[in-house]
Design an enzyme around this catalytic site. Structure first.
Site, mmCIF file in Angstrom:
data_model
loop_
_atom_site.group_PDB
_atom_site.id
_atom_site.type_symbol
_atom_site.label_atom_id
_atom_site.label_comp_id
_atom_site.label_asym_id
_atom_site.label_seq_id
_atom_site.Cartn_x
_atom_site.Cartn_y
_atom_site.Cartn_z
ATOM 1 N N GLY A 233 0.824 -1.210 0.000
ATOM 2 C CA GLY A 233 0.000 0.000 0.000
ATOM 3 C C GLY A 233 0.851 1.249 0.000
ATOM 4 O O GLY A 233 0.720 2.101 -0.857
ATOM 5 N N LYS A 626 11.883 -12.049 11.643
ATOM 6 C CA LYS A 626 11.946 -12.252 10.201
ATOM 7 C C LYS A 626 11.170 -11.155 9.457
ATOM 8 O O LYS A 626 11.701 -10.473 8.583
ATOM 9 C CB LYS A 626 11.339 -13.623 9.887
ATOM 10 C CG LYS A 626 11.977 -14.336 8.760
ATOM 11 C CD LYS A 626 11.457 -15.774 8.720
ATOM 12 C CE LYS A 626 11.809 -16.386 7.396
ATOM 13 N NZ LYS A 626 13.233 -16.347 7.100
ATOM 14 N N GLN A 631 10.879 -5.743 6.891
ATOM 15 C CA GLN A 631 10.280 -4.407 6.755
ATOM 16 C C GLN A 631 11.352 -3.319 6.754
ATOM 17 O O GLN A 631 11.319 -2.403 5.948
ATOM 18 C CB GLN A 631 9.316 -4.149 7.920
ATOM 19 C CG GLN A 631 7.967 -4.799 7.745
ATOM 20 C CD GLN A 631 7.280 -4.271 6.521
ATOM 21 O OE1 GLN A 631 6.960 -3.087 6.437
ATOM 22 N NE2 GLN A 631 7.063 -5.109 5.546
ATOM 23 N N VAL A 696 7.668 -0.469 12.924
ATOM 24 C CA VAL A 696 8.878 -0.895 12.245
ATOM 25 C C VAL A 696 9.018 -0.345 10.828
ATOM 26 O O VAL A 696 10.028 0.243 10.478
ATOM 27 C CB VAL A 696 8.956 -2.444 12.197
ATOM 28 C CG1 VAL A 696 10.164 -2.876 11.395
ATOM 29 C CG2 VAL A 696 9.051 -3.010 13.596
ATOM 30 N N GLU A 698 8.234 2.052 8.433
ATOM 31 C CA GLU A 698 8.669 3.303 7.811
ATOM 32 C C GLU A 698 10.023 3.787 8.304
ATOM 33 O O GLU A 698 10.719 4.522 7.609
ATOM 34 C CB GLU A 698 7.598 4.379 8.002
ATOM 35 C CG GLU A 698 6.440 4.148 7.061
ATOM 36 C CD GLU A 698 5.169 4.827 7.509
ATOM 37 O OE1 GLU A 698 4.748 5.773 6.836
ATOM 38 O OE2 GLU A 698 4.589 4.424 8.525
HETATM 39 MO MO1 MOS Z 1 1.790 5.050 5.307
HETATM 40 S S1 MOS Z 1 2.439 6.563 4.166
HETATM 41 O O1 MOS Z 1 1.768 5.610 6.831
HETATM 42 O O2 MOS Z 1 0.778 4.043 4.674
#
Ligand code: MOS
Length: 734
Positions: A233, A626, A631, A696, A698
């Site tokens: 997303g 994992k 991420q 985690v 971003e």
């Molecule tokens: Mo995000 S830009 O917090 O889906």
């Protein structure tokens, strides 16, 4: 609670086997297919749409345009959703940007719909459009939401800059970027009377439901939105875009299910972009590297339809200790498509500018870049004076430097070589807020000892199914294989947006609390029961393990199934809404990390390759080693991509994105990425939530681009302040 288990994904097999159903994968009876018609001018109105030939194509069911579209009882946005993009819904003949939805062809097959959409001829009345960011800079305006976003300051910035021994004043720019999840957006809409069933891969199904209820004037209870799997997303699926409302409208007009699936090109204009930014960063410091003043004045492009503030200045308000600070944000309104949040909005772009400026300052002062950061380490959040719930950034720097071998770096640019290649090493700080919000979940323990966990949250590819199962498994002491998790269904207990990296902290807390309640109900029932070996035990001496409740001291205990069988064989369940508690208000909550990049540059062709990347992060407890490392790696790769590859290019004459596909909008592939060494400190932050886990995903992006940019300078002696760093920019002053 056990710490950091490297569990495989519970949904791994269904995904690999192709059995997981994503947005467009639901075959419905009498399905029809819609293909959008897009504007080819950037401003004006539609004079006429000639649909006659297209309508006659065999298999075409309807061509919907503003001239014959269903008039929606409520258009625009819901009062409570004022930050959402106003999206074109075929309710008027206005053109706001090139590539806007102006109609849809509905047919019995996708191929016929595609052909029909291409056959529609449109006459426009064109108006002059302004699509050039650099020209638009002259007429920027403060964000409408005003407040601290427009102008923030503390201390006397002018005085502090005056008394600084060194003042760095540079401008940094980032391009428009686009969300490119592997799964494009798609909507399937199906009406039964005044009830609506919607398949929508979304980061916020409850919001989709609210929007549709508002626009179509029906109660929310009449709508069910399903999106059990979402193929990525990145913020783009946290809103509702034209194709979704048009699919719902068309399904109503035709009284048949309608599927509209965007193709890759349409993704660039029907959904949204990360805005362009231009940041003027001013740093004032003493000769020994103490920061006295930090300033960032940010310009951001926006669309006529939404004024999203990519608040790149925020990160420079608190990352380093400096008495004087000022930031401003100004909007540059262009006749282009909507801008929207994209992975680490504000922080990704803001960290690039600030962390590159810090590297430049370190060079000027002849101080090691990490040393400069340690000198200006902030123990408190200067924007509110609060301490952090946990900040272990110092450990991240030291451990990262050790793992990476930072001490082997010769500070002089253009001195390190490997064969013919110039080698560069750069570092930067990563930071992203730790968010937690209110959300609910249900946990049900079945008489057979299996468990159901449900919440209207989402699996956006991050590992939500697995992590929620792990949390329930650990609280109840029941094996992961006996736990079934459901998400992506508005009939489940409500949950918030899956964004801001808050899902584990937010929905995880609800699952944790619901599982705890279920366990306590069973514990109470066993304690009261004379037939139970746990009769009259103290609740706190009972542990849950291997599907049993046992007294911690002895081995006396019995299985959940035995306890439930005796008390009537009914399931035991709890639905809990978990919210952040008041105590958290005493703290500022953020995650941090230190990132290091080693790059190789060909001195003849100036091609850049990231050979090694080290990131050490403090995210509190990492529940799934994992999925979590995955991420953070993905985030860091996005940062590398931001530094070297990604950017949408606008033909400013026509307001058209010229590289709206994955061959020209370059995203990194495995060959572009070297060795990724990503790790976490894994120290639980129990002030933040009962699991001690902050977000985690971003956090991986901020700082990563700057580390690469700084490494490019170290390798070449060339300071590129405009992303991405393409070969032409490096050659320009070769
Ligand atoms: Mo995000 S830009 O917090 O889906």
């Amino acid at each position: 609670m056990n710490t950091s288990q490297p569990r495989y994904r519970v949904d791994g097999v269904v995904k690999v086997a192709g059995m997981a159903q994503f947005g467009a994968d639901f075959p419905l009876d009498r399905m029809t297919y819609g293909v959008l018609i897009l504007s080819t001018i950037s401003k004006g109105r539609i004079v006429r749409m000639d649909t006659e030939a297209a309508s006659k194509l065999p298999g075409v069911l309807k061509i919907i345009t503003p001239a014959n579209a269903l008039a929606l009882p409520n258009k625009g946005v819901h009062p409570e959703m004022k930050d959402a993009a106003a999206i074109p819904m075929l309710q008027d003949d206005l053109i706001h940007y090139n590539g806007q939805a102006i109609g849809v062809a509905i047919a019995e097959s996708l191929q016929v719909a595609q052909e029909a959409a291409a056959m529609v001829r449109v006459d426009y009345q064109s108006e002059p459009a302004q699509c050039d960011f650099m020209t638009g800079l002259n007429s920027c305006h403060p964000p409408k939401d005003g407040g601290d976003t427009a102008n923030y300051s503390r201390g006397d910035i002018v005085a502090e800059l005056q008394r600084s021994d060194v003042v760095l004043d540079e401008t940094y720019s980032t391009p428009m970027q686009n969300h490119n999840p592997m799964e494009p957006h798609a909507t399937i809409a199906c009406w039964k009377g005044n009830r609506l069933l919607l398949y929508e891969p979304s980061q916020w199904i409850m919001f989709v439901r609210t929007c549709m209820a508002t626009w179509f004037g029906i109660p929310e209870e009449n709508i069910r939105v399903l999106g059990p799997y979402v193929g990525g997303g990145f913020g783009g699926k946290g809103a509702v875009w034209s194709h979704a409302v048009i699919a719902v409208m068309a399904a109503k007009m035709l009284d048949r299910p309608v599927k509209i699936s965007l193709d890759r090109r349409q993704m660039f204009t029907i959904t949204a972009s990360r805005p362009r930014t231009l940041q003027r960063v001013t740093l004032g410091a003493t000769g020994t590297g103490t920061l006295l003043a930090v300033r960032n004045d940010v310009k951001i492009h926006c669309s006529p339809l939404v004024e999203l503030v990519e608040d790149a200045g925020t990160v420079s308000q608190s990352l380093y200790r400096a008495d004087a600070n000022a930031t401003s944000h100004r909007m540059v309104s262009l006749d282009v498509g909507p801008t929207w949040v994209m992975r680490a909005p504000g922080e990704a772009t803001g960290s690039f500018a600030l962390e590159t400026a810090m590297d430049e300052l370190a060079c000027r002062l002849k101080i090691d870049p990490m040393e400069l950061r340690l000198t200006n380490y902030a123990d408190r959040d200067a924007t509110n004076g609060k301490p952090y719930s946990q900040k272990l950034l110092r450990d991240c720097y030291l451990r990262g430097a050790e793992r990476f071998g930072w001490k082997n770096r010769d500070p002089q640019p253009r001195t390190m070589r490997d064969g013919h290649s110039l080698i560069g090493m750069g570092m930067a700080t990563a930071t992203y807020p730790a968010y937690r919000a209110a959300s609910s979940a249900i946990v049900r323990l079945n008489p057979d000892g299996s468990v159901f966990v449900g919440s209207a949250t989402h699996e956006i590819g991050t590992g939500t199914y697995t992590v929620l199962a792990q949390i329930a498994s650990e609280v109840l002491g029941i094996d992961l294989s006996r736990i079934e998790v459901k998400t992506g269904d508005t009939n489940l207990p409500p949950a918030i947006y899956s964004g801001g990296s808050l899902t584990v902290a937010t929905v995880g807390s609800a699952v944790h609390a619901a599982a705890e309640q279920v366990k306590q109900q069973v514990v109470q029932s066993a304690i009261r029961d004379q037939r139970s070996p746990l009769h009259l035990a103290a609740p706190e001496e009972i542990v849950a393990i291997e599907g049993q409740l046992r007294r911690a001291a002895s081995d006396a205990g019995e299985s959940y199934t035995a306890i439930l069988a005796r008390s009537g064989g009914r399931p035991v369940e709890a639905t809990v809404e978990a919210k952040p508690d008041k105590a958290i208000d005493e703290y500022s909550t953020r995650s941090f990390g230190a990132v290091f990049a080693e790059i190789a540059v060909d001195p003849d062709f100036y091609s850049v390759h990231v050979r090694r990347f080290t990131g050490v992060y403090d995210v509190g407890r990492l529940i799934n080693q994992k999925a979590g490392i995955n991420q953070l790696s993905g985030g860091a790769i996005w940062g590398i991509s931001m530094a070297l590859y990604e950017g949408a290019v606008m033909d400013t004459r026509y307001g058209r994105i010229v590289n709206s596909d994955l061959s020209e909008y370059h995203l990194p592939v495995n060959a572009d990425i070297g060795e990724m060494d990503i790790s976490v400190l894994d120290v639980p932050d129990f002030k933040f939530n009962p699991m001690g886990a902050r977000g985690v995903g971003e956090l991986g992006i901020p700082g990563a681009a700057a580390a690469v940019v700084n490494a490019v300078f170290h390798a070449t002696g060339k300071r590129i302040r405009d992303l991405p760093i393409t070969i032409d920019k490096l050659l320009a002053d070769a």
